[in-house]
Motif scaffolding. Structure first.
Motif, PDB file in Angstrom:
ATOM      1  N   ARG A   1      24.905 -28.197   4.291  1.00 28.23           N
ATOM      2  CA  ARG A   1      24.603 -29.565   4.694  1.00 28.23           C
ATOM      3  C   ARG A   1      24.290 -29.638   6.183  1.00 28.23           C
ATOM      4  O   ARG A   1      23.285 -30.236   6.597  1.00 28.23           O
ATOM      5  CB  ARG A   1      25.787 -30.473   4.379  1.00 28.23           C
ATOM      6  CG  ARG A   1      25.598 -31.930   4.798  1.00 28.23           C
ATOM      7  CD  ARG A   1      26.926 -32.652   4.901  1.00 28.23           C
ATOM      8  NE  ARG A   1      27.759 -32.038   5.936  1.00 28.23           N
ATOM      9  CZ  ARG A   1      29.018 -32.381   6.160  1.00 28.23           C
ATOM     10  NH1 ARG A   1      29.605 -33.289   5.390  1.00 28.23           N
ATOM     11  NH2 ARG A   1      29.704 -31.802   7.116  1.00 28.23           N
ATOM     12  N   ASP A   2      25.148 -29.019   7.009  1.00 27.01           N
ATOM     13  CA  ASP A   2      24.942 -29.074   8.458  1.00 27.01           C
ATOM     14  C   ASP A   2      23.636 -28.398   8.863  1.00 27.01           C
ATOM     15  O   ASP A   2      22.886 -28.908   9.704  1.00 27.01           O
ATOM     16  CB  ASP A   2      26.118 -28.410   9.167  1.00 27.01           C
ATOM     17  CG  ASP A   2      27.429 -29.136   8.920  1.00 27.01           C
ATOM     18  OD1 ASP A   2      27.382 -30.339   8.594  1.00 27.01           O
ATOM     19  OD2 ASP A   2      28.497 -28.496   9.049  1.00 27.01           O
ATOM     20  N   ALA A   3      23.353 -27.228   8.265  1.00 28.27           N
ATOM     21  CA  ALA A   3      22.106 -26.523   8.589  1.00 28.27           C
ATOM     22  C   ALA A   3      20.895 -27.332   8.159  1.00 28.27           C
ATOM     23  O   ALA A   3      19.881 -27.380   8.876  1.00 28.27           O
ATOM     24  CB  ALA A   3      22.103 -25.150   7.919  1.00 28.27           C
ATOM     25  N   PHE A   4      20.985 -27.996   6.997  1.00 28.81           N
ATOM     26  CA  PHE A   4      19.861 -28.794   6.514  1.00 28.81           C
ATOM     27  C   PHE A   4      19.563 -29.942   7.475  1.00 28.81           C
ATOM     28  O   PHE A   4      18.392 -30.193   7.810  1.00 28.81           O
ATOM     29  CB  PHE A   4      20.190 -29.336   5.124  1.00 28.81           C
ATOM     30  CG  PHE A   4      19.119 -30.221   4.548  1.00 28.81           C
ATOM     31  CD1 PHE A   4      17.952 -29.682   4.038  1.00 28.81           C
ATOM     32  CD2 PHE A   4      19.272 -31.602   4.536  1.00 28.81           C
ATOM     33  CE1 PHE A   4      16.960 -30.495   3.515  1.00 28.81           C
ATOM     34  CE2 PHE A   4      18.290 -32.424   4.024  1.00 28.81           C
ATOM     35  CZ  PHE A   4      17.129 -31.875   3.499  1.00 28.81           C
ATOM     36  N   PHE A   5      20.587 -30.635   7.951  1.00 28.22           N
ATOM     37  CA  PHE A   5      20.369 -31.743   8.885  1.00 28.22           C
ATOM     38  C   PHE A   5      19.778 -31.247  10.201  1.00 28.22           C
ATOM     39  O   PHE A   5      18.897 -31.906  10.781  1.00 28.22           O
ATOM     40  CB  PHE A   5      21.686 -32.477   9.144  1.00 28.22           C
ATOM     41  CG  PHE A   5      22.140 -33.312   7.966  1.00 28.22           C
ATOM     42  CD1 PHE A   5      21.230 -33.793   7.048  1.00 28.22           C
ATOM     43  CD2 PHE A   5      23.488 -33.599   7.783  1.00 28.22           C
ATOM     44  CE1 PHE A   5      21.635 -34.554   5.958  1.00 28.22           C
ATOM     45  CE2 PHE A   5      23.909 -34.365   6.701  1.00 28.22           C
ATOM     46  CZ  PHE A   5      22.976 -34.837   5.789  1.00 28.22           C
ATOM     47  N   ILE A   6      20.256 -30.105  10.680  1.00 26.99           N
ATOM     48  CA  ILE A   6      19.710 -29.550  11.917  1.00 26.99           C
ATOM     49  C   ILE A   6      18.230 -29.207  11.743  1.00 26.99           C
ATOM     50  O   ILE A   6      17.389 -29.495  12.614  1.00 26.99           O
ATOM     51  CB  ILE A   6      20.501 -28.299  12.338  1.00 26.99           C
ATOM     52  CG1 ILE A   6      21.922 -28.672  12.765  1.00 26.99           C
ATOM     53  CG2 ILE A   6      19.787 -27.561  13.463  1.00 26.99           C
ATOM     54  CD1 ILE A   6      22.004 -29.455  14.045  1.00 26.99           C
TER      55      ILE A   6
END
Length: 649
Positions: free
Chosen positions: A510-515
């Motif tokens: 999730r965090d990588a996708f938002f970044i």
């Protein structure tokens, strides 16, 4: 990739470390226990001994005393002295059934000389005590037996030798293997072509091995070039590829003209056929090289401005390889691990192929071993294990590289780095994050298995389904392939996020996708230019290897057909180049995600200093400026068009 919480992520690189996705690791361990149980079942039921020692068509295992099988007359024989499997017609292969379609016998010695008559068979039996006809046929009756055509080997019997470890008598004459290839290549009308192609491969095997080694050396040299002269690498690589493509195309046309002049009716029949085959192959290669060169030059023309922006990116990645030289060895360890696992998997699969209960085939009257009931599902379980464990090994490589690069990026004082960051990354992976790579590999497996099943169905139904069904099936395969590539890219960034913040797979994804979404334009620019340059590197290695292959094979033009040897060399060189340059691509992706996190949560102020390298900042800023300039030009163009339209109105 469902979010586990809505709380914003507080990034603390390398500050804390904890175990992630432990339930998935336990599930993976249980799955591997099941894989080992399948192997144990195959060994316990005698499948391993049947595979290694071999068995005849009546259910007797060679090299040992056998028990009687009810209903099979020639079963239950003592084959202690008969240790080799001999096929009456070894060149009769059933491609669909994936087996040699011939009666098999246990013999004490493989025939090492050609036996042309039944009298030769009798003499061979008298001298060596090895009976090559069925057990119920006595050597004295070989010449007069009424069923000798089916109970004795097909004449002439070619010389054969026992395979290492596996006790099978296989012909040493390559013409038999050429007939194997003819069963696959059904579209070739002239079967003699296949014979010459196979003979060409066998004749050129030393050259093929040397060229494959050359591809490996070129890949290592390219990695060294990336490390030390990354500033000029892009332009050198581009110039060499352009010159190499144009020069290679010109040489191919020159060789085609030269071979055309050498083809004349005065040559012997065999040399004339070989020369004509080489002439046709060179014409095809020349046309393909010309089309490829034109397309490549057009791409270089339209990408010329963006190519300049990759210099800074390659410079930073080169610094990473300078500090982490063991990164260049990652393809070796991954390839070695995959090979060991695949050898084990294939061995167990062969065990399963000879496992089960002996059953008499109603059509042939011979014995086959089959698994009935729930046992047949073990093969499917074993197949899932192939995909999942292979993806797990590749994911471990990605996590190892990501962990080492993250350590390099977020260590301000490079002198304080671990002595071997790669080894430290492997230890962190094994201690904390095996469950995360297991989960990521499982997600890829869920997509890859349906795609492989649909691909198999499509190959089996080729020519039988209607056009609409064929189009829909191909569309489904294409969609699953695209989904697999997207998930693999997101998985790679999820592993990087886990290496940075030690979070579980779901949260890291999730965090990588938002970044990545926040930096979508930067991602597009870096991926397009970086992938294109790495593609040029692969083209360079393949072109140089193919060029060396053409020059080497040119000295054997009288008796070697170039088609298959050159294809083998090009395919292997591309695979080697892809393995090495994929590590460089992973490093670039990890560096960019680290940089994006760094710029989002740090601003250079005291207490929030940047971790990044200056060259990486310059690269991204140059990319942003180029994008802004392009946007301004587009806006001005639209404005001029609107003004011109208003004036005309």
């Amino acid at each position: 990739y469902r979010c586990c919480s809505s709380k914003p992520r507080e990034w603390k690189p390398l500050e804390q470390r904890k175990c992630t996705d432990i339930p998935w690791l336990l599930l993976f361990i249980l799955f591997n226990v099941g894989m080992l149980c399948i192997c144990g079942f195959a060994i316990a039921t005698g499948a391993a001994s049947r595979l290694i020692s071999g068995y005849d068509s009546y259910g007797n295992t060679c090299g040992q005393k056998n028990g009687k099988i009810p209903g099979i007359e020639l079963s239950g024989r003592d084959h202690t002295s008969r240790k080799y499997v001999f096929f009456l017609d070894p060149c009769n292969i059933d491609v669909l059934g994936r087996k040699i379609k011939s009666v098999a016998l246990c013999v004490s010695k493989c025939p090492d000389t050609e036996l042309k008559t039944y009298e030769d068979l009798r003499n061979f039996s008298a001298v060596y005590g090895s009976d090559l006809c069925s057990y119920d046929v006595q050597p004295d009756t070989y010449s007069s037996h009424s069923n000798r055509a089916t109970k004795c080997p097909t004449l002439p019997v070619h010389p054969s030798a026992s395979l290492p470890v596996f006790h099978r008598c296989m012909p040493v004459d390559i013409s038999c293997y050429a007939r194997f290839a003819e069963a696959f290549i059904t579209f070739v009308s002239d079967n003699s072509v296949v014979h010459r192609v196979i003979a060409g491969v066998m004749t050129s095997k030393e050259i093929i091995m040397g060229l494959c080694l050359l591809a490996l050396v070129l890949s290592l040299i390219l990695m060294v070039v990336i490390r030390y002269i990354s500033v000029v690498l892009v332009w050198i690589l581009t110039a060499v590829v352009v010159v190499g493509s144009i020069g290679g195309t010109g040489i191919l046309w020159w060789l085609y003209v030269d071979h055309s002049k050498s083809v004349n009716a005065t040559l012997p029949a065999l040399e004339l056929e070989v020369a004509k085959d080489n002439q046709k192959a060179l014409l095809i290669y020349s046309i393909a090289a010309t089309v490829f060169t034109v397309i490549l030059l057009l791409l270089l023309f339209f990408m010329r401005k963006r190519v300049a922006l990759t210099i800074a990116l390659f410079h930073v990645a080169g610094k990473v390889f300078t500090h982490l030289p063991l990164l260049a060895l990652q393809p070796f360890w991954t390839f070695l691990t995959l090979m060991l696992f695949w050898v084990y998997w294939i061995t167990v699969l062969l065990f399963l192929g000879s496992a089960g209960s002996p059953v008499q085939n109603n059509q042939t009257g011979l014995v086959e071993f089959r698994m009935d009931g729930p046992l047949q599902y073990m093969v499917w379980y074993h197949a899932v294990g192939l995909v999942w464990i292979s993806e797990f090994i590749l994911a471990c490589q990605q996590m190892t590289v990501a962990g080492a690069v993250v350590t390099y990026y977020f260590t301000r004082d490079k002198s304080q780095m671990p002595f071997t960051p790669i080894v430290s990354s492997v230890l962190r992976l094994m201690r904390y994050h095996l469950g995360t790579v297991v989960k990521g590999a499982f997600i890829i497996t869920l997509v890859e298995i349906p795609r492989l099943i649909l691909t198999y169905i499509h190959s089996q139904l080729k020519g039988r389904e209607n056009a609409c069904a064929r189009c829909m099936l191909k569309a489904c395969i294409c969609c699953l392939w695209c989904l697999e590539k997207c998930l693999a890219y997101l998985n790679m960034n999820a592993y990087t996020a886990t290496a940075i913040n030690s979070t579980n797979f779901c949260t890291s994804a999730r965090d990588a996708f938002f970044i990545l979404v926040e930096n979508a334009l930067r991602v597009a620019a870096i991926n397009s230019v970086g992938d294109f340059v790495l593609f040029l590197g692969k083209v360079l290695i393949v072109s140089c290897t193919a060029f060396a292959g053409i020059l080497s094979l040119n000295y054997q033009r009288e008796y070697t057909v170039w088609v298959l040897p050159l294809i083998i060399v090009c395919v292997f060189s591309f695979l080697v180049a892809h393995c090495f340059l994929s590590i460089f691509e992973i490093v670039v992706d990890v560096l960019f995600l680290c940089f994006a996190i760094d710029t989002k949560y740090n601003d250079g102020s005291p207490g929030r200093e940047y971790y990044m390298d200056k060259a990486l900042m310059e690269f991204v800023e140059n990319t942003r400026k180029a994008t802004e300039r392009y946007g301004k030009v587009e806006a001005e163009s639209r404005e001029m068009k609107s003004m011109t339209g208003g004036t005309l109105t």
